[in-house]
Write an enzyme that holds these catalytic residues in place. Sequence first.
Site, mmCIF file in Angstrom:
data_model
loop_
_atom_site.group_PDB
_atom_site.id
_atom_site.type_symbol
_atom_site.label_atom_id
_atom_site.label_comp_id
_atom_site.label_asym_id
_atom_site.label_seq_id
_atom_site.Cartn_x
_atom_site.Cartn_y
_atom_site.Cartn_z
ATOM 1 N N ARG A 4 64.746 65.537 -27.232
ATOM 2 C CA ARG A 4 64.077 66.238 -28.322
ATOM 3 C C ARG A 4 64.978 67.362 -28.800
ATOM 4 N NH1 ARG A 4 57.669 67.007 -28.003
ATOM 5 N NH2 ARG A 4 57.107 65.268 -26.692
ATOM 6 N N ARG A 37 57.670 72.492 -24.301
ATOM 7 C CA ARG A 37 58.704 72.546 -25.318
ATOM 8 C C ARG A 37 58.289 73.375 -26.526
ATOM 9 N NH1 ARG A 37 62.123 68.907 -24.618
ATOM 10 N NH2 ARG A 37 62.542 69.081 -26.835
ATOM 11 N N ASP A 86 51.261 59.898 -30.771
ATOM 12 C CA ASP A 86 50.426 60.411 -29.682
ATOM 13 C C ASP A 86 49.203 59.524 -29.411
ATOM 14 O OD1 ASP A 86 52.180 62.474 -29.328
ATOM 15 O OD2 ASP A 86 50.890 64.043 -30.135
ATOM 16 N N ARG A 119 47.348 69.333 -19.276
ATOM 17 C CA ARG A 119 48.052 70.069 -20.334
ATOM 18 C C ARG A 119 47.306 69.937 -21.665
ATOM 19 N NH1 ARG A 119 53.646 68.128 -21.387
ATOM 20 N NH2 ARG A 119 53.210 69.568 -23.074
ATOM 21 N N CYS A 171 63.392 65.330 -22.051
ATOM 22 C CA CYS A 171 61.980 65.267 -21.675
ATOM 23 C C CYS A 171 61.652 63.811 -21.424
ATOM 24 C CB CYS A 171 61.134 65.919 -22.763
ATOM 25 S SG CYS A 171 59.923 64.967 -23.600
ATOM 26 N N LYS A 203 45.055 71.025 -29.226
ATOM 27 C CA LYS A 203 46.162 71.730 -28.574
ATOM 28 C C LYS A 203 47.337 71.894 -29.538
ATOM 29 C CE LYS A 203 49.119 69.302 -25.956
ATOM 30 N NZ LYS A 203 50.516 69.542 -26.402
ATOM 31 N N ASN A 204 47.723 70.805 -30.193
ATOM 32 C CA ASN A 204 48.925 70.869 -31.030
ATOM 33 C C ASN A 204 48.741 71.765 -32.248
ATOM 34 O OD1 ASN A 204 50.180 69.243 -29.235
ATOM 35 N ND2 ASN A 204 50.407 67.474 -30.597
#
Length: 397
Positions: A126, A97, A284, A376, A121, A22-23
């Site tokens: 952030r 974000r 993460d 997500r 958040c 995803k990132n």
Amino acid sequence: MDKIIVHGGKRLTGEVTVSGSKNAALPILIASLLTAEPCRYQRVPNLADIHTTLKLLGGLGVKIDKQGWARGTSELTVQAEMVGKLEASYDLVKTMRASFLVLGPLTARFGQARVSTPGGCAIGARPVNLHLKGLEAMGARIEHSHGYIEATAVRLHGAKIYLDLPSVGATENLMMAATLADGTTVIENAAKEPEIEDLASALNKMGGRVRRIEAGSFVIASAITGGDVLIKDARAEHLDAFLIKLQEAGVVLSCDPGGIRVQRNGKIKSVDVTTLPYPGFATDLQAQMMVLMSVADGVSVITETIFENRFMHAQELDRMGAQIQLEGNRAVVRGARELSGAPVMATDLRASVSLILAGLVASGSTEVSRVYHLDRGYEHIEEKLSNLGAQIERVKA
Ligand code: UD1
């Protein structure tokens, strides 16, 4: 709201293939704003955050062809030929974000953009000051008004930019803007995460494959259940700091270009962990590691240096019998706990997967609510874990 129910106690074995990251996918999809040409992407994970990105791009006027997705090939074509709107609304930026990443590409290509600031958040403030400082150095005029950042520039120019922190998002935003700026941009103290490398290679040729955090979560799933799992397509070189810690903890790993095999026969030993920018231990993967340390032999100190409030999973894990003491940005985890299933609540993306991992070894059943956080970022997680032998189900709202 959907819930996930995990009945603990099953040992995981077999093979699992990790999805595209995803990132890595988010900034690469957003990079399609830099060109009028169509960009074809493969292995795009079908996740809520990707849908949010497509909604954001669609709202700007970008054409999106999802036929590949409909055929189940995870292929997408995105073409930013006609961009009619240069704005990302608060609704979208507060949902995700990473939407803020359109600021650099839009300003670079069209000379103006209006993007909502992200605000707070769950895992901490952030700020976006580094994104803005970099764009200003490249010649953009930045104004704040009514909760939005308005950037204008006749033409961006190359600049030498020093980031006070190696921010992933700021590095991505500025790299994208720099591709269309006149001259050369040098970003000092840039983030070095694999997704940055992937964005760089995408900007060069639109391609790449990074699958880091999901793979790390399966590593823990196998280790914690005393399993034997081959995680296909996982790339060990992106997970060095994490894998070294697992080996220190007694997990047996064999890594080759096809993936990572994770076995655990004996006990898990406690190890200390400090999160750091890449190539350090990823923030993460901190929540997942905390679960493993809750059942390890001994006491582990986990220090979080990236986000100020990223221990919300600790209280939920305590409800399942873990013993975690929080002292500022450090968590002292007393191991050797027998976890027991309980109703728990996900607070963010990585916290939600940590509760599922805890559920895999807890006695009885664990009911994880607020799983929209999980959706997500993890594609078909129940299916993937079930295929490995876990007893896990989703209860639709
Ligand atoms: C990205 C990842 C996220 C991961 C994080 C750190 C995506 C979509 N998200 O988030 O999963 O947890 O990297 O690895 O890729 N900061 C500033 N000023 C700025 C920008 C950041 O002070 O302008 C600070 C932040 O408050 C934070 C730290 O820098 O303490 C790291 O943030 P950053 O690397 O920017 O994280 P994200 O890109 O938001």
